[in-house]
Design a protein around this motif. Structure first.
Motif, mmCIF file in Angstrom:
data_model
loop_
_atom_site.group_PDB
_atom_site.id
_atom_site.type_symbol
_atom_site.label_atom_id
_atom_site.label_comp_id
_atom_site.label_asym_id
_atom_site.label_seq_id
_atom_site.Cartn_x
_atom_site.Cartn_y
_atom_site.Cartn_z
ATOM 1 N N HIS A 157 0.817 -1.209 0.000
ATOM 2 C CA HIS A 157 0.000 0.000 0.000
ATOM 3 C C HIS A 157 0.852 1.260 0.000
ATOM 4 O O HIS A 157 0.552 2.225 -0.720
ATOM 5 C CB HIS A 157 -0.938 0.006 1.209
ATOM 6 C CG HIS A 157 -2.040 -0.986 1.100
ATOM 7 N ND1 HIS A 157 -2.958 -1.218 2.127
ATOM 8 C CD2 HIS A 157 -2.409 -1.820 0.086
ATOM 9 C CE1 HIS A 157 -3.818 -2.138 1.742
ATOM 10 N NE2 HIS A 157 -3.508 -2.526 0.522
ATOM 11 N N ALA A 160 2.478 1.735 -3.377
ATOM 12 C CA ALA A 160 1.457 2.119 -4.352
ATOM 13 C C ALA A 160 1.008 3.560 -4.133
ATOM 14 O O ALA A 160 0.726 4.284 -5.094
ATOM 15 C CB ALA A 160 0.258 1.177 -4.249
ATOM 16 N N GLU A 161 0.963 3.984 -2.868
ATOM 17 C CA GLU A 161 0.618 5.383 -2.577
ATOM 18 C C GLU A 161 1.669 6.314 -3.166
ATOM 19 O O GLU A 161 1.341 7.344 -3.775
ATOM 20 C CB GLU A 161 0.533 5.601 -1.070
ATOM 21 C CG GLU A 161 0.250 7.045 -0.689
ATOM 22 C CD GLU A 161 0.407 7.316 0.796
ATOM 23 O OE1 GLU A 161 -0.068 8.368 1.260
ATOM 24 O OE2 GLU A 161 1.020 6.475 1.486
ATOM 25 N N ARG A 162 2.938 5.961 -3.008
ATOM 26 C CA ARG A 162 4.015 6.789 -3.546
ATOM 27 C C ARG A 162 3.914 6.874 -5.070
ATOM 28 O O ARG A 162 4.077 7.949 -5.653
ATOM 29 C CB ARG A 162 5.366 6.203 -3.139
ATOM 30 C CG ARG A 162 6.552 7.001 -3.641
ATOM 31 C CD ARG A 162 7.873 6.356 -3.259
ATOM 32 N NE ARG A 162 8.087 6.344 -1.828
ATOM 33 C CZ ARG A 162 8.180 5.242 -1.094
ATOM 34 N NH1 ARG A 162 8.069 4.063 -1.653
ATOM 35 N NH2 ARG A 162 8.371 5.317 0.213
ATOM 36 N N PHE A 164 1.192 6.222 -7.122
ATOM 37 C CA PHE A 164 -0.040 6.775 -7.690
ATOM 38 C C PHE A 164 -0.385 8.145 -7.110
ATOM 39 O O PHE A 164 -0.518 9.133 -7.837
ATOM 40 C CB PHE A 164 -1.198 5.806 -7.459
ATOM 41 C CG PHE A 164 -2.490 6.244 -8.076
ATOM 42 C CD1 PHE A 164 -2.725 6.056 -9.430
ATOM 43 C CD2 PHE A 164 -3.484 6.848 -7.305
ATOM 44 C CE1 PHE A 164 -3.926 6.463 -10.015
ATOM 45 C CE2 PHE A 164 -4.675 7.262 -7.882
ATOM 46 C CZ PHE A 164 -4.900 7.071 -9.234
ATOM 47 N N HIS A 165 -0.532 8.225 -5.803
ATOM 48 C CA HIS A 165 -1.003 9.464 -5.184
ATOM 49 C C HIS A 165 0.082 10.543 -5.129
ATOM 50 O O HIS A 165 -0.238 11.737 -5.169
ATOM 51 C CB HIS A 165 -1.542 9.189 -3.770
ATOM 52 C CG HIS A 165 -2.807 8.399 -3.762
ATOM 53 N ND1 HIS A 165 -4.037 8.946 -4.082
ATOM 54 C CD2 HIS A 165 -3.051 7.095 -3.484
ATOM 55 C CE1 HIS A 165 -4.977 8.032 -3.991
ATOM 56 N NE2 HIS A 165 -4.405 6.878 -3.626
ATOM 57 N N TYR A 225 1.339 -1.332 -9.469
ATOM 58 C CA TYR A 225 1.305 -0.343 -8.386
ATOM 59 C C TYR A 225 0.278 0.748 -8.672
ATOM 60 O O TYR A 225 -0.389 1.238 -7.751
ATOM 61 C CB TYR A 225 2.689 0.286 -8.196
ATOM 62 C CG TYR A 225 3.691 -0.623 -7.550
ATOM 63 C CD1 TYR A 225 3.517 -1.059 -6.238
ATOM 64 C CD2 TYR A 225 4.821 -1.048 -8.240
ATOM 65 C CE1 TYR A 225 4.437 -1.903 -5.648
ATOM 66 C CE2 TYR A 225 5.751 -1.890 -7.653
ATOM 67 C CZ TYR A 225 5.554 -2.320 -6.360
ATOM 68 O OH TYR A 225 6.458 -3.161 -5.767
ATOM 69 N N GLY A 229 -2.733 1.539 -6.229
ATOM 70 C CA GLY A 229 -2.842 2.899 -5.709
ATOM 71 C C GLY A 229 -4.177 3.545 -6.029
ATOM 72 O O GLY A 229 -4.726 4.289 -5.209
ATOM 73 N N SER A 230 -4.719 3.268 -7.213
ATOM 74 C CA SER A 230 -5.999 3.871 -7.596
ATOM 75 C C SER A 230 -7.155 3.359 -6.757
ATOM 76 O O SER A 230 -8.200 4.004 -6.671
ATOM 77 C CB SER A 230 -6.278 3.598 -9.076
ATOM 78 O OG SER A 230 -6.458 2.209 -9.307
ATOM 79 N N VAL A 236 -3.688 6.460 3.596
ATOM 80 C CA VAL A 236 -3.490 5.052 3.277
ATOM 81 C C VAL A 236 -3.121 4.261 4.525
ATOM 82 O O VAL A 236 -2.289 4.689 5.318
ATOM 83 C CB VAL A 236 -2.393 4.908 2.207
ATOM 84 C CG1 VAL A 236 -2.018 3.438 2.007
ATOM 85 C CG2 VAL A 236 -2.854 5.510 0.890
#
Length: 243
Positions: A157, A160-162, A164-165, A225, A229-230, A236
């Motif tokens: 998570h 994936a946050e790094r 995507f977000h 990822y 992330g989406s 998160v």
């Protein structure tokens, strides 16, 4: 062949020719290049474990961060930070050694361009692409490593946050082709330079296959990822096998 190598590696930057430490610098540059190329191969396969699912990637992270030495089974993020510092030091040393042969004047670039247009020497053209990708990596790699040093927390998570977000996908989309091409050509040139491989043509085919394979692997991991992330909402929550 000798004249091509002499022109690209010495005439472009004559200050490096004839120095007694040049041979030692060549060996050190090759050694650091081998270290970084080997690290890239391992790193990309570790990262691609996300393709096997969140839990597999989570377990890989815990293993690499020394989770077996923790009473809770969780790894130590400082391991990622310390290793990122070590890689940064090796990268800086490798870059400093490589800069000895980097064209620094407009005339040298014109000479290089004229030389490339007048011959069909595959290894010289390969060296040129390694030069260009090395220049790109000079700016991209420190950004990636400083990010890992300042924020070493990784996981399905959090990574994936790094991506995507935090829009890190832009950095990785630029970094991936540059680092793969640079590293694989570098491993090829080191193998040829020190006489480990005699027949170049088969090795060039292997290098091309590796480049295609690693680009596909890295792109697939990046897309995974992005998808993860989406689906996450902010803030998160770190992934755990039980959750």
């Amino acid at each position: 062949m000798n004249s091509a190598r002499t022109l690209t590696e010495h005439t472009l930057n004559p200050r490096t020719a004839g120095h007694p430490w040049s041979a030692r610098a060549d060996r050190l540059q090759s050694l650091t290049g081998l270290m970084l190329g080997g690290f890239l191969l391992l790193h990309m396969h570790f990262e691609s474990s996300i393709l096997l699912g969140k839990e597999v990637f989570y377990q890989v992270v815990q293993l690499l961060e020394g989770g077996m030495f923790s009473s809770t089974g969780h790894g130590f993020p400082w391991v990622t930070k310390a290793f990122s510092v070590l890689v940064l030091v090796v990268v800086c040393l490798h870059a400093a050694l490589a800069l000895r042969r980097f064209p620094t004047q407009l005339g040298q670039w014109r000479l290089l361009r004229s030389h490339l247009g007048s011959i069909a020497h595959k290894d010289t053209h390969a060296w040129f692409w390694q030069l260009i990708t090395g220049f790109v990596l000079f700016f991209l790699v420190p950004v990636h490593l400083f990010t890992m040093i300042l924020n070493p927390e990784i996981g399905p998570h959090l990574s994936a946050e790094r991506v995507f977000h935090n829009n890190a996908w832009v950095l990785y989309a630029l970094l991936l082709p540059a680092v793969v091409v640079h590293a694989m050509i570098g491993l090829y040139r080191v193998s040829v330079k020190w006489g480990w491989v005699v027949h170049r043509k088969p090795l060039r085919k292997v290098v091309k296959l590796l480049i295609v394979y690693l680009l596909c692997l890295g792109t697939s991991s990046l897309v995974a990822y992005m998808f993860i992330g989406s689906s996450l909402t902010l803030p998160v929550t770190p992934f755990s096998p039980a959750g």
